[in-house]
Design a protein around this motif. Structure first.
Motif, PDB file in Angstrom:
ATOM      1  N   THR A  85      51.111 -77.585  13.080  1.00  0.00           N
ATOM      2  CA  THR A  85      49.647 -77.623  12.144  1.00  0.00           C
ATOM      3  C   THR A  85      49.815 -79.211  11.857  1.00  0.00           C
ATOM      4  O   THR A  85      50.699 -79.833  11.939  1.00  0.00           O
ATOM      5  CB  THR A  85      50.117 -76.532  11.114  1.00  0.00           C
ATOM      6  OG1 THR A  85      48.889 -76.751  10.206  1.00  0.00           O
ATOM      7  CG2 THR A  85      51.511 -77.028  10.630  1.00  0.00           C
ATOM      8  N   ASN A  86      48.659 -79.434  11.548  1.00  0.00           N
ATOM      9  CA  ASN A  86      48.465 -80.829  10.220  1.00  0.00           C
ATOM     10  C   ASN A  86      47.737 -80.785   9.380  1.00  0.00           C
ATOM     11  O   ASN A  86      46.171 -81.727   9.184  1.00  0.00           O
ATOM     12  CB  ASN A  86      48.242 -81.403  11.681  1.00  0.00           C
ATOM     13  CG  ASN A  86      47.754 -84.161  11.220  1.00  0.00           C
ATOM     14  OD1 ASN A  86      48.777 -83.460   9.881  1.00  0.00           O
ATOM     15  ND2 ASN A  86      47.486 -84.181  11.608  1.00  0.00           N
ATOM     16  N   GLY A  87      47.993 -80.271   7.879  1.00  0.00           N
ATOM     17  CA  GLY A  87      47.023 -79.917   7.260  1.00  0.00           C
ATOM     18  C   GLY A  87      46.318 -79.486   7.463  1.00  0.00           C
ATOM     19  O   GLY A  87      45.151 -78.888   7.352  1.00  0.00           O
ATOM     20  N   ALA A  88      45.949 -78.019   8.759  1.00  0.00           N
ATOM     21  CA  ALA A  88      45.349 -77.142   8.946  1.00  0.00           C
ATOM     22  C   ALA A  88      45.339 -75.692   9.209  1.00  0.00           C
ATOM     23  O   ALA A  88      46.756 -76.252   9.536  1.00  0.00           O
ATOM     24  CB  ALA A  88      44.696 -77.899   9.683  1.00  0.00           C
ATOM     25  N   PRO A  89      44.588 -75.098   9.804  1.00  0.00           N
ATOM     26  CA  PRO A  89      45.055 -74.308  10.482  1.00  0.00           C
ATOM     27  C   PRO A  89      45.936 -74.357  11.531  1.00  0.00           C
ATOM     28  O   PRO A  89      45.503 -75.377  12.177  1.00  0.00           O
ATOM     29  CB  PRO A  89      43.750 -73.455  10.910  1.00  0.00           C
ATOM     30  CG  PRO A  89      42.537 -74.034   9.659  1.00  0.00           C
ATOM     31  CD  PRO A  89      43.396 -75.148   9.107  1.00  0.00           C
ATOM     32  N   ALA A  90      46.648 -73.768  11.699  1.00  0.00           N
ATOM     33  CA  ALA A  90      47.375 -73.711  12.999  1.00  0.00           C
ATOM     34  C   ALA A  90      46.727 -73.773  14.457  1.00  0.00           C
ATOM     35  O   ALA A  90      45.954 -72.999  14.466  1.00  0.00           O
ATOM     36  CB  ALA A  90      48.819 -72.758  13.034  1.00  0.00           C
ATOM     37  N   ARG A  91      47.394 -75.074  15.236  1.00  0.00           N
ATOM     38  CA  ARG A  91      46.743 -75.018  16.204  1.00  0.00           C
ATOM     39  C   ARG A  91      47.228 -74.503  17.154  1.00  0.00           C
ATOM     40  O   ARG A  91      48.965 -74.760  17.005  1.00  0.00           O
ATOM     41  CB  ARG A  91      46.039 -76.057  16.261  1.00  0.00           C
ATOM     42  CG  ARG A  91      45.110 -76.382  15.277  1.00  0.00           C
ATOM     43  CD  ARG A  91      43.907 -76.933  15.945  1.00  0.00           C
ATOM     44  NE  ARG A  91      43.415 -77.678  16.941  1.00  0.00           N
ATOM     45  CZ  ARG A  91      41.925 -77.108  16.717  1.00  0.00           C
ATOM     46  NH1 ARG A  91      41.544 -76.751  15.800  1.00  0.00           N
ATOM     47  NH2 ARG A  91      41.555 -77.203  17.268  1.00  0.00           N
ATOM     48  N   VAL A  92      47.132 -74.405  18.444  1.00  0.00           N
ATOM     49  CA  VAL A  92      47.997 -73.962  19.774  1.00  0.00           C
ATOM     50  C   VAL A  92      47.928 -75.240  20.664  1.00  0.00           C
ATOM     51  O   VAL A  92      46.395 -75.409  20.970  1.00  0.00           O
ATOM     52  CB  VAL A  92      47.999 -72.773  20.360  1.00  0.00           C
ATOM     53  CG1 VAL A  92      46.341 -71.738  21.066  1.00  0.00           C
ATOM     54  CG2 VAL A  92      49.629 -72.725  21.676  1.00  0.00           C
TER      55      VAL A  92
END
Length: 397
Positions: A85-92
């Motif tokens: 995550t980078n200050g946003a909703p988690a991503r895969v």
């Protein structure tokens, strides 16, 4: 997860072949790769293409992130999965192999680093990585999304990940336009982020290394990274039978010239043939087996064999290597395979699996996967392969 008694609890129960789990940054869910089993295929029949799923850390019904037809898989397989995550909703994040017009041992390969949200939406391309490894790469994104580590050609590289638009970064290992750091020169088997992304961790054979991320990205000089090194000592006893067995009454092809003993005996003590002849006296406590009507020959040595020993996750028993042994092949040499040939050979040596003794070269040396331009390059390649347990090398193309 474990129950109150310390026993592991299964989190999924849909029958899929599951591998390579990763925690989400929040720690409440687990992302993993799944391949639906194909009915009627030996060994579970793992489907050629997999899909990404996410499940609660407490277990339950897993949700699909990508479909099996969505392109996930290929040469890099599920090992390219990471969640960040980078200050946003988690991503895969995962990798997709870009089709290559000129495949082969010496072809280059472009791998796209892409990501989606955990509900499968908002797919993005972050980088297109071109390497000289025709079999693809493993790429992992830092938990905070600011960097990428790449395992290519058994070496580890790292570079910062920046947002440059819909096409993503273009990273060509031959002529990089980003600050690409090569962390290893003599091999790495696994690499990942540690300490929440503050360190880069990699392993090679039984060696584990750790370097601070900030130092790696800041300095090109590896002596300034303050890399730490630990050695893992893990040994198991070699499986060696004990006692004596007398095989009595067989027709024996001795390989002493054209000698054939029509009715002879073979005495085996521990793991060695102790005596071959006629009317051998059985030692005290020896097991005597009547093999009248049978023919005994020395074991076959297949010096150009490709046994099915190339998967990272072996089954409890691979039927084909047991079959080779049953038909008299006691020793094999794989002249072109993977490092997993060595790992499987160790399982056989330890008695964890039944099969012929395995010697192997590992992956063949090509001008791309093992570029040699100097004597020092050659030494590094030999050290890399030897440290992983190969017995010989195959120079190919």
């Amino acid at each position: 997860r474990t129950d109150g008694t310390g026993q592991p609890v299964r989190l999924t129960s849909d029958g899929a072949w599951v591998s390579w789990p990763h925690w989400t940054p929040e720690g409440d869910r687990i992302v993993f790769a799944a391949s639906p089993r194909q009915a009627g295929v030996d060994g579970g029949g793992v489907a050629a293409m997999g899909e990404l799923r996410v499940v609660s850390a407490n277990g339950g019904v897993a949700s699909r992130i990508t479909s099996a037809s969505g392109g996930f898989g290929g040469a890099t397989g599920p090992a390219g999965v990471s969640a960040a995550t980078n200050g946003a909703p988690a991503r895969v994040y995962y990798t997709e192999v870009v089709p290559n017009a000129t495949p082969g041992f010496n072809a280059t390969q472009t791998t796209a680093l892409v990501s989606v949200r955990l509900d499968g939406s908002d797919k993005r391309t972050h980088a297109k990585i071109t390497t000289s490894q025709a079999l693809g790469i493993t790429a992992r994104v830092a938990p905070d999304g600011r960097g990428v580590i790449v395992l290519d050609r058994d070496d580890v590289y790292a570079f910062p990940l920046t947002d440059v638009g819909s096409e993503g970064l273009t990273v060509n290992f031959a002529s990089p336009t980003v600050p690409l750091r090569r962390l290893t020169t003599e091999g790495a088997n696994y690499a990942d982020w540690g300490d929440g992304g503050r360190t880069i961790v990699w392993s090679f054979a039984n060696h584990i290394y750790r370097a601070p991320t900030d130092s790696v990205l800041k300095y090109a000089d590896a002596t300034k990274w303050n890399t730490t090194h630990a050695v893992v000592s893990l040994t198991v006893p070699r499986a060696v039978p004990q006692g004596s067995v007398l095989l009595r009454g067989a027709r024996i092809v001795t390989m002493k010239g054209d000698e054939v003993i029509d009715k002879g005996d073979v005495l085996v003590t521990n793991d060695r043939i102790a005596q071959v002849g006629t009317n051998i006296t059985a030692p005290a406590g020896a097991r005597v087996i009547d093999v009248s009507g049978k023919t005994i020959i020395p074991g076959y040595v297949d010096v150009h064999a490709h046994p099915k020993t190339g998967r990272e996750m072996p089954e409890e028993q691979e039927w084909s290597i047991a079959s080779n042994l049953a038909y008299g092949v006691t020793t094999t040499r794989n002249p072109s395979g993977t490092r997993w040939n060595v790992a499987w050979g160790e399982l056989i040596d330890a008695g964890e699996m039944v099969g012929s003794r395995i010697y192997a070269t590992g992956f063949p040396l090509t001008s791309n996967n093992a570029p040699i331009k100097s004597y020092d390059d050659a030494l590094k390649v030999v050290r890399r392969y030897k440290a992983q347990g190969v017995n010989s090398l195959k120079q190919y193309l």
